[in-house]
Design a protein around this motif. Structure first.
Motif, PDB file in Angstrom:
ATOM      1  N   LYS A 110      38.161  41.990  40.485  1.00  0.00           N
ATOM      2  CA  LYS A 110      39.300  42.334  39.609  1.00  0.00           C
ATOM      3  C   LYS A 110      39.268  41.510  38.431  1.00  0.00           C
ATOM      4  CE  LYS A 110      42.159  45.246  42.347  1.00  0.00           C
ATOM      5  NZ  LYS A 110      43.143  44.967  43.344  1.00  0.00           N
ATOM      6  N   THR A 111      38.612  41.932  37.299  1.00  0.00           N
ATOM      7  CA  THR A 111      38.705  41.419  36.111  1.00  0.00           C
ATOM      8  C   THR A 111      40.080  41.532  35.393  1.00  0.00           C
ATOM      9  OG1 THR A 111      37.968  42.911  34.726  1.00  0.00           O
ATOM     10  CG2 THR A 111      36.288  41.488  35.637  1.00  0.00           C
ATOM     11  N   ALA A 112      40.244  40.952  34.360  1.00  0.00           N
ATOM     12  CA  ALA A 112      41.740  41.088  33.903  1.00  0.00           C
ATOM     13  C   ALA A 112      41.633  42.482  33.085  1.00  0.00           C
ATOM     14  CB  ALA A 112      41.865  40.097  32.522  1.00  0.00           C
ATOM     15  N   GLU A 113      40.495  43.213  32.537  1.00  0.00           N
ATOM     16  CA  GLU A 113      40.452  44.407  32.060  1.00  0.00           C
ATOM     17  C   GLU A 113      40.718  45.540  33.057  1.00  0.00           C
ATOM     18  OE1 GLU A 113      38.285  42.088  31.423  1.00  0.00           O
ATOM     19  OE2 GLU A 113      38.881  41.700  29.402  1.00  0.00           O
ATOM     20  N   THR A 114      40.251  45.198  34.480  1.00  0.00           N
ATOM     21  CA  THR A 114      40.559  45.946  35.509  1.00  0.00           C
ATOM     22  C   THR A 114      41.861  46.309  35.847  1.00  0.00           C
ATOM     23  OG1 THR A 114      38.077  45.667  36.522  1.00  0.00           O
ATOM     24  CG2 THR A 114      39.772  46.730  37.748  1.00  0.00           C
ATOM     25  N   ALA A 115      42.329  44.940  35.916  1.00  0.00           N
ATOM     26  CA  ALA A 115      43.814  44.910  36.277  1.00  0.00           C
ATOM     27  C   ALA A 115      44.831  45.627  35.209  1.00  0.00           C
ATOM     28  CB  ALA A 115      44.327  43.451  36.403  1.00  0.00           C
ATOM     29  N   MET A 116      44.273  45.386  34.026  1.00  0.00           N
ATOM     30  CA  MET A 116      45.488  46.001  32.843  1.00  0.00           C
ATOM     31  C   MET A 116      44.900  47.584  32.990  1.00  0.00           C
ATOM     32  SD  MET A 116      45.154  43.493  29.349  1.00  0.00           S
ATOM     33  CE  MET A 116      43.209  43.317  29.647  1.00  0.00           C
ATOM     34  N   ALA A 117      43.737  48.100  33.236  1.00  0.00           N
ATOM     35  CA  ALA A 117      43.405  49.187  33.337  1.00  0.00           C
ATOM     36  C   ALA A 117      44.343  50.190  34.552  1.00  0.00           C
ATOM     37  CB  ALA A 117      42.262  49.896  33.507  1.00  0.00           C
ATOM     38  N   LEU A 118      44.479  49.342  35.679  1.00  0.00           N
ATOM     39  CA  LEU A 118      45.214  49.814  36.949  1.00  0.00           C
ATOM     40  C   LEU A 118      46.527  49.981  36.318  1.00  0.00           C
ATOM     41  CD1 LEU A 118      43.463  48.181  39.558  1.00  0.00           C
ATOM     42  CD2 LEU A 118      43.350  50.490  39.260  1.00  0.00           C
ATOM     43  N   GLU A 119      47.115  49.154  35.542  1.00  0.00           N
ATOM     44  CA  GLU A 119      48.418  48.792  35.104  1.00  0.00           C
ATOM     45  C   GLU A 119      48.928  49.901  34.361  1.00  0.00           C
ATOM     46  OE1 GLU A 119      49.356  43.868  36.212  1.00  0.00           O
ATOM     47  OE2 GLU A 119      48.843  44.693  34.143  1.00  0.00           O
TER      48      GLU A 119
END
Length: 156
Positions: free
Chosen positions: A47-56
């Motif tokens: 999980k990249t930061a971008e993936t985490a932010m998209a899920l959030e």
């Protein structure tokens, strides 16, 4: 109108909860502050930061009131004075729509979410703990309201 502070993060220390509660309870019934905590996405493995932010982003959008004005907190946002915030608060009250002020997680807010927000604002040029931002934002909303009422809380 209600003010919703949607904040990524949960299980805050008692002093954060006490500070937030102190300022939110001072608000008048016609503009209450409500807190919606959003569970952060754990960054692990791939999980990249971008993936985490998209899920959030999905979790944030699900927590927001339908039709609310979205104000995203971002380090590159507009730097408002308390008086300017009070002027926005007056405009928002006249508009009648709910207002959602969104605090991102450790990595910030998703770029697509920020692009869809009506405004980006910055609380400080300093890096602050996310929990503390809740308290500062609640205090500034109370201060903005007190300015609109010529209440002595805000002194020039």
């Amino acid at each position: 109108m209600q003010l919703v502070i949607a904040a990524v993060g949960h299980k805050m220390p008692a002093w954060i909860e006490a500070g937030f509660t102190e300022y939110s309870k001072r608000m008048p019934p016609e503009i209450r502050i409500h807190l919606k905590e959003i569970k952060p996405v754990e960054r692990s493995g791939s999980k990249t930061a971008e993936t985490a932010m998209a899920l959030e982003r999905s979790r944030i959008e699900a927590a927001l009131p339908k039709g609310a004005r979205i104000i995203a907190l971002d380090e590159r946002g507009r730097d408002l004075t308390s008086v300017q915030l009070s002027q926005y608060l007056t405009q928002w009250q006249q508009d009648g729509r709910d207002v959602a002020l969104v605090i991102g997680g450790a990595d910030g807010l998703d770029a697509q979410f920020k692009a869809g927000a009506e405004m980006l604002i910055r609380i400080s040029s300093l890096t602050l703990p996310h929990g503390m931002v809740r308290v500062i934002l609640a205090e500034q909303l109370y201060r903005a309201w007190s300015i609109t009422q010529n209440h002595p809380y805000h002194r020039v």
